[in-house]
Structures are given as C-alpha cells and as structure tokens.
Enzyme design. Structure first.
Site, short mmCIF file in Angstrom:
data_model
loop_
_atom_site.label_atom_id
_atom_site.label_comp_id
_atom_site.label_asym_id
_atom_site.label_seq_id
_atom_site.Cartn_x
_atom_site.Cartn_y
_atom_site.Cartn_z
N PHE A 368 0.81 -1.21 0.00
CA PHE A 368 0.00 0.00 0.00
C PHE A 368 0.85 1.27 0.00
O PHE A 368 0.89 2.00 -0.98
CB PHE A 368 -0.98 -0.01 1.18
CG PHE A 368 -2.07 -1.02 1.03
CD1 PHE A 368 -3.21 -0.73 0.33
CD2 PHE A 368 -1.92 -2.30 1.57
CE1 PHE A 368 -4.22 -1.68 0.15
CE2 PHE A 368 -2.91 -3.25 1.41
CZ PHE A 368 -4.06 -2.95 0.70
N GLU A 369 1.54 1.57 1.09
CA GLU A 369 2.28 2.83 1.18
C GLU A 369 3.64 2.54 1.81
O GLU A 369 3.76 2.41 3.03
CB GLU A 369 1.50 3.86 2.00
CG GLU A 369 2.05 5.26 1.85
CD GLU A 369 1.18 6.29 2.52
OE1 GLU A 369 0.85 7.31 1.88
OE2 GLU A 369 0.82 6.09 3.70
N GLN A 370 4.63 2.48 0.97
CA GLN A 370 5.98 2.10 1.40
C GLN A 370 6.97 3.18 0.96
O GLN A 370 7.02 3.53 -0.22
CB GLN A 370 6.34 0.75 0.76
CG GLN A 370 7.68 0.21 1.20
CD GLN A 370 7.99 -1.12 0.54
OE1 GLN A 370 9.12 -1.57 0.59
NE2 GLN A 370 7.01 -1.77 -0.07
#
Length: 530
Positions: A368-370
C-alpha cells in the site's frame, strides 16, 4: 554496433515505435511508479529515458496491487499526429483469476502531459492498438479463461484463451463483433499481440511459452485483419528453449519496426542467466535485425532463432561507456529513481537543500504505502554508497539501504533503535516468497553506532552481496555474512512464473508507529563495473 541488451536491467515487454527517424521503446514497470518507461534513440544503439507517462492518480493508482501486478505490457504507437499508449493495470495475478483492466492514453509529444485514460475492457491482458490504413483502429488483447479448459482451441494452456480483436474509437469505445483471431502455436501461453501490415498481409506478432526459459516470439499472417491467420513455417522467429548454453535466454514478447530505408528489426525481452540459471538483472530489452524472405515471412538476419549479443546498428556508433552516477538530491529526484504503487509521492519523500527526506510509512514489502526510493540494478557487478542522517526513537523506526526485488525477496541494512535507546545497525533479509520466506536478522546482535551521520554501502558481484558501514571519514567495515544475490531474481523464491520484475537498489524508511518519522539521505553513488 548494437550490444544486447539495449535496455539493461528490468525493462521487459518492449513495444517499439518509429516516428520519422526517431525510435521509442515503451516497457512494463509493474508495481513501480510512475508507470511505463519510454526510451528514445536515433541509432538503435544508445537509448535515453525520456518519459514515464502514467504519473498521477487520475491515470494510475496501484495501492494494494500485488507484487508483479500493476502495469503490464504497454503498446506504444503514433497516428493522427499523436502518440497512443495502451496498458493493463493488473490487480490480481495468483490463483485462477486475473483482474486486468485495460486503458488508453494519448499525448501529442512523447514527454508531454498525457491524457486521462479511456477505459477499454477487462477480458484479459497485454492490450494493443493497431491503426489501419483506412483510419480504423483495432484493439486486441489475450483473453483469460479462469474456469479451466479454454475455448481458444490450444490445449497447451487452456487459460490463455486466444487473441481477441474488436474495432475501437475514442468516441464509441469498443464496437462491432469480437473476433478470436488466433489461438497460438503448439507452444501455447499465447499473449502480447501486435499487428503490422506489409505487402497486403496483416502480420501478427505474439509471445508464447511463458516468460521463462521456454519463451518465444511467434508470427502469423492473414489477408484480412480478422483472419484466418497462419503460423510462420519455422514455428517461431525467436526462441532459445533448445539452446540452454546460449548467452541470451528467455527471448520473447517484442514488436516489429522498419527503418525509413526498409531495414527490419524486432525487439524482444531477454534474460542473461548466471550459473544456476538465475537472472539478477531481470528481463531486459534486446533487438535483432531481420530479413524478409521471398515467401514474405520474416527471419533473423543470421538465420535460426537465437539472438546475437552484437549486431549492426543504424550509424557508426558504440554504446555509451559505463560510468558511475552520484546524486545529492538537492536538485530533485534523478530520473532513474522510482517508488512503489502510490500516486501520492509527497507522503513518501521530499527533496531540498538537506538532500532526500523519506517519511517512514509502512513496512518493507507493504503493498500500500511504502517509503522506498530506488533505481534498477543494471550491472552484474556494482556498488552503492549512501549517507544517512536518522535519529530513531524506537525499534519501530528504521531507515537504510536495500537491494529489493519484492516483498519476499530483499536484503536491507537498517539503522534502528535498540532496547537501551542507542542506535544500531542490523540486516533485514527475506530470502523467498511467502509462505516459505521470513525476515531474518543478520547479525542477531545489532551493531551499535555512534551519533551523527552514518554511511552505508552494498557491493554486488554476480551472485554475492555484502553490506558495509562506516562513520564519515572512517574505514568501511563489513556487516553480516555474504548474502545471496541470486534470490533477488525472477527465479528466486517461487520462480519466474510467479514473479517477473527485477532488482532495484535504494533507500527506505519505515515507521510502524504511524508517526511518519523522517530520515535524510544526502548522497547516493551507483558505481558499476563493465
């Protein structure tokens, strides 16, 4: 001379387009953002990255997409005074289903602002657009059959259910009858259709045999665009399946292009395996010169089906020399860097007078959000150095340097905080795909480091990878064991049909508290060896 690969490192599924004397190649980027790489050349020898057209949320949002999902198999063309780009956003790749959504974007210039997309269909992947001489446009994709036995007529792989053709226009979308024009050769796994027209024939290029060592470029032809299509007499234009010792393997998935004076070339994806049959550079882009036979079939210039490592180009040119690149990030993000999935990079990083600031988000491997900023590994032997400023306050804060293939195949040197509150370095390593892979720490006792900036280094030599660290001005000290770089390849973990991207090297930060703790990197040097 052209030296294959012409686009080294992770650059698969090359779609080539000529406009005048300018040549452009679009390649797949999968879960890496922005989507699609477009390189330019005038001699077919040296290529420059000129665009990544899918660069905002209205065009592409891959948050939640699986590893090796995202942007598959772009098709680049030029007609009506503009460029046309067709692509798949693949939302699921495992088990029986493939949730594959196909889109078209356009732009008058290759490096301009590309349009918001037209949605086309979701019946399969590897879409393509052919502009016929009469102005009609034809959309193709392979059809995916999730049920088991397919209706495409090819027993080699029933889920690959033939190549679908339907007329399309910007005003009406898809319209008219859907025709299944080709069910493939006995090799099966027929995908990646492209059509061109020559001497009254419609020629169809497809990829077959899967993207591993049985890969191939197959051609077929028909007098009418809707068929019937006959397969080329030799079976394939390119295939290395019967030559396991040949230096260039996995040849398939490409497109035909003709020079202004009628010379014929064909692109293809390729791999350069090391002993043990793994390709740490992933699937790269190659090109071959071809000739037309008296029978109006296309053949490799040298005969046979094996691609050459060197071949004549269009000018008296040699590939640019191998040089190191160094960045301090004060002038922005260099073009070779990408991040994962999200169209909102301002939540991940910023650049400025201090360098590159990463805001810690989710863990290494999150879909998702890295916060991971990285560039492709393009050489079998290279080193990377970076300087890190970070003050972690808990073991849930970490930042550092990583060689990264996907969520289950990476090695990372992380600066974090230990129980006594001091900073320490450890290696986080994941050496296989889930459920077999688990993150291992090397060394088990983290190495304490003093306050202030710390410099990190990774050195890769073919199948081996070693991390180092030092305080600025000190001597490099190895940390942890020599690790396997072979794991960071398509063939690592579950193998080349489960993951098919490539290895990156770059900087990361995560903050598992959700607080967005930051880390600053003010130096990054990629130093390859030829």
């Amino acid at each position: 001379m052209i030296r294959n690969p012409i686009l080294p490192g992770f650059n698969p599924d090359p779609s080539i387009c000529r406009v005048g004397e300018d040549y452009y190649i679009a390649t797949s980027t999968f879960e890496w953002y922005p989507g699609v790489q477009i390189h330019h050349s005038r001699d077919l020898v040296n290529w420059t990255l000129v665009a990544r057209p899918l660069n905002r949320a209205t065009q592409l949002d891959m948050r939640g997409n699986p590893d090796s999902g995202g942007v598959w198999a772009p098709c680049l063309s030029h007609a009506d005074g503009k460029f046309w780009l067709v692509f798949t956003d693949m939302k699921r790749i495992d088990v029986s289903f493939k949730d594959s959504h196909n889109y078209i974007v356009t732009c008058e210039t290759i490096d301009g602002e590309w349009s918001d997309p037209w949605y086309v269909n979701s019946s399969g992947f590897d879409p393509s657009l052919f502009h016929d001489e009469d102005g009609r446009k034809w959309f193709m994709n392979m059809r995916w059959n999730h049920r088991g036995p397919g209706t495409g007529g090819n027993a080699a792989h029933a889920a690959f259910d033939g190549i679908l053709l339907q007329e399309w226009s910007p005003e009406a979308g898809l319209f008219g009858p859907i025709t299944n024009i080709y069910d493939g050769s006995p090799r099966g796994l027929t995908e990646a259709p492209h059509i061109f027209k020559r001497n009254g024939w419609y020629y169809l290029t497809v990829a077959e045999g899967g993207t591993g060592y049985g890969h191939a470029v197959t051609m077929a032809r028909a007098k009418e665009i809707t068929g019937p299509y006959e397969t080329q007499p030799d079976g394939h234009l390119l295939c290395a399946a019967d030559a396991p010792d040949h230096a260039i393997q996995r040849t398939g998935h490409g497109q035909y292009v003709e020079t202004p004076d009628g010379q014929a070339y064909h692109t293809f994806l390729m791999g350069r395996p090391l002993p043990g049959r793994f390709c740490p550079l992933g699937r790269e882009t190659g090109i071959e010169r071809c000739v037309w036979g008296e029978d109006d079939w296309l053949y490799l210039e040298q005969g046979g089906m094996l691609a050459r490592e060197a071949l004549p180009g269009l000018a008296d040119a040699e590939p640019a020399p191998t040089v190191a690149s160094e960045h301090d990030f004060r002038d922005g993000l260099p073009p070779e860097f990408q991040w994962l999935r999200t169209p909102y990079p301002d939540r991940l990083f910023t650049t400025g007078p201090e360098g590159l600031t990463l805001f810690g988000r989710e863990s290494l491997g999150s879909p998702f959000e890295q916060s991971l900023l990285a560039r492709r590994q393009e050489h079998l032997v290279y080193s990377v150095e970076t300087r890190l400023h970070s003050a972690p306050e808990t073991y849930q804060h970490a930042a550092g340097l990583t060689a990264y293939y996907n969520a289950h195949k990476f090695h990372a040197l992380a600066l974090s905080c230990e129980a006594d509150g001091g900073r320490a370095l450890t290696i986080l390593s994941c050496a296989g795909d889930w459920p077999d892979g688990a993150v291992t720490r090397y060394p088990e006792a983290p190495v304490a480091v003093p306050d202030g900036p710390v410099e990190l280094r990774v050195a890769v030599d073919h199948a081996e990878l070693q991390f180092f660290w030092r305080v600025p001005g000190g001597d490099w000290q190895p940390i942890g064991p020599v690790l396997s770089n072979a794991i960071l390849s398509d063939e690592g973990g579950r193998g080349a049909h489960a993951s098919f991207t490539g290895c990156f090297v770059g900087m990361f930060a995560f903050d598992l508290t959700g607080g967005g703790a930051s880390a600053v990197f003010d130096r990054f040097v990629y130093a390859p060896k030829p």
